[in-house]
Scaffold this active site. Structure first.
Site: not given
Ligand code: MG
Length: 397
Positions: A26, A168, A170, A198, A248, A299-300
């Site tokens: 991103h 969190k 990633k 995640d 998710n 979830h975001s």
């Molecule tokens: Mg996720």
């Protein structure tokens, strides 16, 4: 009250430094801001993922929306897409933005916040997670996160600045072994924090089980989508039953909930008002989870202030919210809402109390970030510049 027009504005808002995840990167957050105008002068706000496909779907919605009453959400839902059509034609994300805008209009017309249209709030403050990613350096050559030391240092600064109690991390960017070591470094630095991982479903079952074994004594809050599909998740659950699993990606729609419960696949369902077709429907999904005794998290998806407000109203109205929602929001340098970015407090945010969603658009910023959107690749699939052509790291495991 009648809807008289639908407007949608693609925007690109800069972030502190480019974020890396298993399937891309991103450079900033690209979104579409949706506005429903009415004959009473009220404007309802919505927001969804960006991309030409979403813009086209919103364009197709316009003639069906004009003349409708924003209080008649079920009628509008069946008009724009019955459940089968929503799924077949992929209308669910832009429809959710319309639903946010209708609820915003209802709240504004009644002078009540959206959470009061959802049964009222059971909490005033919503805890949020510090959302750690591997990052590329920004234009000032700052912000790079490529190893355990940098990840821990950045986590310390976020916890100090915002008071986060949940982290969190990633994954799916470096090798599983490097990511296991970084988790252990985070656990050592934050012995009492909740820490979740995640990899966005890019590990094989055997990789996921190996990670679970290596972290068995490290108090992993939950492992989110370690692999793809309900069967894959069920196999991880069977081979590593001590791990709390969240999803998710294999569970993201109503029809997934009873199947996940029957297969005993996971423990935490990460709801999202965008993917479940609106705030109301996500709240109903939370009730289904309550019935099935599944915990709820959230979830975001690179949200700006309108979507974040929708998430906060939803979180306020869900008694069984058992895990701090994720939010990319702290990465943003700015927002398109009036008053600048929403403020973190004690590791989370207060639920907006103004009428409707409780946020309004800053016209100058909307115009500025719409201009920026014109020179950016929009959409939810943006290739990682350091890994051209790479879809995932899965074959390397
Ligand atoms: Mg996720």
């Amino acid at each position: 009250m009648k809807i008289t027009n639908l407007k949608y504005t693609p925007v690109f808002v800069p972030i502190e430094a480019p974020l890396r995840y298993s399937q891309g990167a991103h450079p900033g957050f690209s979104r579409i801001i949706v506005e429903l105008e009415t004959d009473e002068g009220l404007v309802g706000l919505g927001e969804c993922y960006s991309g030409k496909a979403r813009e086209g779907q919103l364009e197709e919605f316009r003639p069906s929306l004009i003349g409708e009453d924003p209080f008649q959400i079920e009628r509008i839902r069946w008009k724009l897409g019955s459940p089968g059509a929503l799924k077949l034609f992929g209308h669910i994300l832009p429809f959710a933005a319309i639903e946010f805008a209708c609820l915003d209009l209802q709240g504004k017309a009644l002078g009540r916040p959206v959470y009061e249209l959802l049964g009222g709030k059971v909490r005033d403050h919503v805890p949020l997670s510090a959302y750690l990613f591997y990052r590329y350096p920004n234009e000032k050559n700052e912000g790079e996160v490529s190893n355990a030391d940098q990840m821990v240092a950045w986590a310390r600064s976020l916890v100090q600045q915002y008071g986060f109690q949940t982290i969190k991390y990633k994954n799916g960017v470096l090798s599983p072994d490097e990511e296991i070591e970084t988790f252990k470094a985070l656990r050592k630095a934050f012995p009492r924090h909740k820490i979740r991982m995640d990899p966005n479903a890019v590990w094989s079952v055997s990789t996921a089980v190996r990670v679970a074994k290596k972290l068995k004594d490290d108090d992993l809050e939950y492992l989110e989508d370690p692999t793809w599909g309900l069967r894959g998740m069920a196999r991880v659950n069977r081979k590593a039953p001590w791990v709390t699993l969240a999803s998710n990606m294999s569970v993201f729609a109503f029809e997934d909930l009873p199947v996940a419960a029957l297969l005993d696949v996971l423990d935490v369902v990460l709801l999202d008002p965008h993917w479940y077709g609106g705030i109301h429907r996500a709240r109903v999904a939370a009730h289904v989870c309550e019935t099935l005794n599944l915990d709820v998290g959230m979830h975001s998806g690179t949200e700006l202030g309108v979507s974040l407000a929708a998430m906060l109203h939803l979180a306020a109205a869900i008694p069984n919210l058992a895990a701090a929602p994720d939010s990319h929001y702290h990465h943003l340098r700015d927002d398109v809402i009036q008053g600048g970015k929403m403020k973190y407090e004690n590791g989370g945010m207060k639920v907006p109390t103004g009428p409707g969603l409780g946020v309004e658009i800053d016209r100058d910023k909307l115009a500025r970030y719409h201009e920026m959107a014109k020179s950016q690749q929009m959409g939810s699939w943006i290739e990682d510049p350091a890994r051209p052509g790479i879809v995932t790291y899965y074959p390397k495991y």
